[in-house]
Motif scaffolding. Structure first.
Motif, PDB file in Angstrom:
ATOM      1  N   ASP A 262       0.857  -1.206   0.221  1.00  0.00           N
ATOM      2  CA  ASP A 262      -0.022  -0.118   0.039  1.00  0.00           C
ATOM      3  C   ASP A 262       0.569   1.117   0.048  1.00  0.00           C
ATOM      4  OD1 ASP A 262      -1.432   2.035   1.989  1.00  0.00           O
ATOM      5  OD2 ASP A 262      -2.870   1.161   0.723  1.00  0.00           O
ATOM      6  N   ALA A 263       0.739   2.195  -0.783  1.00  0.00           N
ATOM      7  CA  ALA A 263       1.589   3.543  -0.889  1.00  0.00           C
ATOM      8  C   ALA A 263       1.428   4.138   0.208  1.00  0.00           C
ATOM      9  CB  ALA A 263       1.080   4.313  -2.054  1.00  0.00           C
ATOM     10  N   ASP A 264       0.335   4.377   0.958  1.00  0.00           N
ATOM     11  CA  ASP A 264      -0.106   5.095   2.277  1.00  0.00           C
ATOM     12  C   ASP A 264       0.946   4.629   3.322  1.00  0.00           C
ATOM     13  OD1 ASP A 264      -1.521   7.118   1.098  1.00  0.00           O
ATOM     14  OD2 ASP A 264      -3.025   5.773   1.381  1.00  0.00           O
ATOM     15  N   THR A 265       1.223   3.137   3.284  1.00  0.00           N
ATOM     16  CA  THR A 265       1.884   2.574   4.423  1.00  0.00           C
ATOM     17  C   THR A 265       3.238   2.696   4.122  1.00  0.00           C
ATOM     18  OG1 THR A 265       0.102   0.894   4.611  1.00  0.00           O
ATOM     19  CG2 THR A 265       2.423   0.202   5.324  1.00  0.00           C
ATOM     20  N   ALA A 266       3.873   2.907   2.817  1.00  0.00           N
ATOM     21  CA  ALA A 266       5.259   2.972   2.699  1.00  0.00           C
ATOM     22  C   ALA A 266       5.546   4.606   2.879  1.00  0.00           C
ATOM     23  CB  ALA A 266       5.511   2.895   1.231  1.00  0.00           C
ATOM     24  N   LEU A 267       4.419   5.399   2.722  1.00  0.00           N
ATOM     25  CA  LEU A 267       4.544   6.981   2.882  1.00  0.00           C
ATOM     26  C   LEU A 267       4.884   7.283   4.237  1.00  0.00           C
ATOM     27  CD1 LEU A 267       4.735   9.824   1.590  1.00  0.00           C
ATOM     28  CD2 LEU A 267       2.219   9.481   1.594  1.00  0.00           C
ATOM     29  N   ALA A 268       3.902   6.710   5.237  1.00  0.00           N
ATOM     30  CA  ALA A 268       3.930   7.114   6.390  1.00  0.00           C
ATOM     31  C   ALA A 268       5.278   7.445   7.314  1.00  0.00           C
ATOM     32  CB  ALA A 268       3.206   6.170   7.250  1.00  0.00           C
ATOM     33  N   PRO A 269       6.246   6.376   7.204  1.00  0.00           N
ATOM     34  CA  PRO A 269       7.374   6.660   7.837  1.00  0.00           C
ATOM     35  C   PRO A 269       8.232   7.679   7.315  1.00  0.00           C
ATOM     36  CG  PRO A 269       7.576   4.761   6.716  1.00  0.00           C
ATOM     37  CD  PRO A 269       6.396   5.187   6.745  1.00  0.00           C
ATOM     38  N   VAL A 270       8.019   7.991   6.146  1.00  0.00           N
ATOM     39  CA  VAL A 270       8.642   8.990   5.335  1.00  0.00           C
ATOM     40  C   VAL A 270       8.215  10.512   6.062  1.00  0.00           C
ATOM     41  CG1 VAL A 270       9.115  10.333   3.243  1.00  0.00           C
ATOM     42  CG2 VAL A 270       9.391   7.996   3.424  1.00  0.00           C
ATOM     43  N   LEU A 271       6.958  10.625   6.084  1.00  0.00           N
ATOM     44  CA  LEU A 271       6.340  11.845   6.581  1.00  0.00           C
ATOM     45  C   LEU A 271       6.570  12.062   8.113  1.00  0.00           C
ATOM     46  CD1 LEU A 271       2.873  12.016   4.706  1.00  0.00           C
ATOM     47  CD2 LEU A 271       5.225  12.790   3.980  1.00  0.00           C
ATOM     48  N   ASP A 272       6.683  10.936   8.882  1.00  0.00           N
ATOM     49  CA  ASP A 272       6.903  11.087  10.035  1.00  0.00           C
ATOM     50  C   ASP A 272       8.420  11.614  10.512  1.00  0.00           C
ATOM     51  OD1 ASP A 272       6.515  10.554  13.187  1.00  0.00           O
ATOM     52  OD2 ASP A 272       8.131   9.095  12.658  1.00  0.00           O
ATOM     53  N   GLY A 273       9.295  11.238   9.517  1.00  0.00           N
ATOM     54  CA  GLY A 273      10.766  11.583   9.632  1.00  0.00           C
ATOM     55  C   GLY A 273      10.479  12.924   9.143  1.00  0.00           C
ATOM     56  N   LEU A 274      10.013  13.499   8.134  1.00  0.00           N
ATOM     57  CA  LEU A 274      10.005  14.739   7.698  1.00  0.00           C
ATOM     58  C   LEU A 274       9.488  15.716   8.502  1.00  0.00           C
ATOM     59  CD1 LEU A 274       9.203  14.372   3.906  1.00  0.00           C
ATOM     60  CD2 LEU A 274      11.456  14.910   4.965  1.00  0.00           C
ATOM     61  N   ARG A 275       8.295  15.403   9.491  1.00  0.00           N
ATOM     62  CA  ARG A 275       7.805  16.329  10.349  1.00  0.00           C
ATOM     63  C   ARG A 275       8.556  16.334  11.454  1.00  0.00           C
ATOM     64  NH1 ARG A 275       2.349  13.472   8.693  1.00  0.00           N
ATOM     65  NH2 ARG A 275       1.297  15.197   7.652  1.00  0.00           N
ATOM     66  N   ARG A 276       9.477  15.600  11.872  1.00  0.00           N
ATOM     67  CA  ARG A 276      10.464  15.652  12.960  1.00  0.00           C
ATOM     68  C   ARG A 276      11.878  16.378  12.533  1.00  0.00           C
ATOM     69  NH1 ARG A 276       9.350  11.898  17.000  1.00  0.00           N
ATOM     70  NH2 ARG A 276       7.784  10.519  16.455  1.00  0.00           N
ATOM     71  N   ALA A 277      11.983  16.844  11.490  1.00  0.00           N
ATOM     72  CA  ALA A 277      12.962  17.619  10.931  1.00  0.00           C
ATOM     73  C   ALA A 277      12.957  18.967  11.119  1.00  0.00           C
ATOM     74  CB  ALA A 277      13.387  17.385   9.430  1.00  0.00           C
ATOM     75  N   GLU A 278      13.888  19.720  11.333  1.00  0.00           N
ATOM     76  CA  GLU A 278      13.907  21.306  11.262  1.00  0.00           C
ATOM     77  C   GLU A 278      14.058  21.788   9.899  1.00  0.00           C
ATOM     78  OE1 GLU A 278      15.148  25.070  11.147  1.00  0.00           O
ATOM     79  OE2 GLU A 278      16.553  23.910  10.752  1.00  0.00           O
ATOM     80  N   PRO A 279      13.153  22.746   9.740  1.00  0.00           N
ATOM     81  CA  PRO A 279      13.015  23.389   8.186  1.00  0.00           C
ATOM     82  C   PRO A 279      14.171  23.617   7.597  1.00  0.00           C
ATOM     83  CG  PRO A 279      10.957  23.882   9.696  1.00  0.00           C
ATOM     84  CD  PRO A 279      12.006  23.240  10.453  1.00  0.00           C
ATOM     85  N   GLN A 280      15.054  24.597   8.284  1.00  0.00           N
ATOM     86  CA  GLN A 280      16.102  25.073   7.509  1.00  0.00           C
ATOM     87  C   GLN A 280      17.135  23.880   7.401  1.00  0.00           C
ATOM     88  OE1 GLN A 280      16.627  27.969   6.443  1.00  0.00           O
ATOM     89  NE2 GLN A 280      18.808  27.484   5.515  1.00  0.00           N
ATOM     90  N   ALA A 281      17.222  22.875   8.151  1.00  0.00           N
ATOM     91  CA  ALA A 281      18.119  21.679   8.256  1.00  0.00           C
ATOM     92  C   ALA A 281      17.771  20.912   7.007  1.00  0.00           C
ATOM     93  CB  ALA A 281      18.326  21.030   9.413  1.00  0.00           C
ATOM     94  N   LEU A 282      16.567  20.908   6.831  1.00  0.00           N
ATOM     95  CA  LEU A 282      15.911  20.328   5.685  1.00  0.00           C
ATOM     96  C   LEU A 282      16.241  20.717   4.255  1.00  0.00           C
ATOM     97  CD1 LEU A 282      12.144  19.155   6.362  1.00  0.00           C
ATOM     98  CD2 LEU A 282      13.933  17.779   6.113  1.00  0.00           C
ATOM     99  N   ALA A 283      16.217  22.108   4.179  1.00  0.00           N
ATOM    100  CA  ALA A 283      16.280  22.922   2.995  1.00  0.00           C
ATOM    101  C   ALA A 283      17.986  22.806   2.914  1.00  0.00           C
ATOM    102  CB  ALA A 283      16.286  24.516   3.200  1.00  0.00           C
ATOM    103  N   GLU A 284      18.786  22.964   3.772  1.00  0.00           N
ATOM    104  CA  GLU A 284      20.329  23.036   3.382  1.00  0.00           C
ATOM    105  C   GLU A 284      20.712  21.278   3.081  1.00  0.00           C
ATOM    106  OE1 GLU A 284      22.031  25.179   3.032  1.00  0.00           O
ATOM    107  OE2 GLU A 284      21.001  27.227   4.036  1.00  0.00           O
TER     108      GLU A 284
END
Length: 247
Positions: free
Chosen positions: A175-197
């Protein structure tokens, strides 16, 4: 009456989801869809409330490739692909269906791609007399070279497990949503400027390809699309028959 939007937008906990919603042509990359998606992505990139962008689709096809009846201008397609690569927010493709030709360029431009195991993929350009020219800008720096040679040259269909093996998608699951869930969890835990850099570090080689090869590949695309072979290939595709060169 105003035209229905081709891109649906939703926002949840820092993630904006942009949904390709043109089922009549299997989310093909038309002039209008490319323009609307480019605008939506730019808006998300400027919004401080957006941590990441998910790019997904309605129906059973993520994108069927370029719309042969209303194709985008080559500059517009390059602008869309480069815009995804340069966006200061991670862009994640969620694929719960099939992807063909130019639609694979969107996957190549995204930072992360997840796909359902039932999804299929194919670079079908050679079968209508053209080449995967402009979409190679984000794809070639990221794909396994031996595998991409096979699939570019044959137009064969391959599955999600193979797409993951060659680097076209990051992960696949039932299921695509099952594969997506940990990715979004990780991105939500990341600091925005650190993500951009961090994204800027990861996209250096891809942007070098854009800087070096854009004009050459646009010229190649224009030359092939104007050829007699392409006219025959596209006519055969629209008429649902084999082109004249098939033995």
């Amino acid at each position: 009456m105003p035209e229905e939007p081709l891109i649906r937008a939703a926002h949840d906990r820092g993630v904006t989801t942009l949904t390709l919603d043109s089922p009549g042509n299997r989310n093909a990359l038309s002039h209008a869809l490319v323009a609307e998606l480019t605008e939506r992505l730019a808006d998300a990139g400027k919004d401080p409330g957006v941590r990441a962008v998910v790019l997904t689709h309605t129906g059973n096809t993520f994108s069927a490739g370029a719309d042969l009846r209303d194709p985008p201008h080559p500059d517009a397609l390059v602008g869309l692909l480069r815009g995804i690569v340069e966006l200061p927010k991670p862009v994640v493709a969620r694929v719960a269906g099939h992807v063909r030709a130019g639609g694979l360029g969107l996957l190549g431009a995204c930072d992360i791609s997840v796909a359902a195991t039932a999804s299929t993929f194919a670079f079908t350009e050679v079968r209508i007399g053209v080449a995967p020219a402009v979409i190679s800008l984000p794809l070639l720096p990221r794909l396994d070279p031996r595998a991409v040679a096979r699939y570019y040259l044959t137009g064969e269909r391959f599955d999600a497990a193979e797409a993951a093996r060659i680097g076209l998608v990051t992960a696949s699951g039932d299921d695509a949503d099952t594969a997506l869930a940990p990715v979004l969890d990780g991105l939500r835990r990341a600091e925005p400027q650190a993500l951009a850099e961090t994204k800027a570090l990861l996209t250096v080689k891809v942007l070098e390809a854009f800087d070096r090869d854009t004009r050459t590949l646009q010229d190649l695309s224009a030359r092939l699309f104007a050829s007699e072979q392409a006219r025959e290939g596209m006519t055969a595709f629209l008429e649902r028959r084999d082109p004249a060169w098939v033995w």
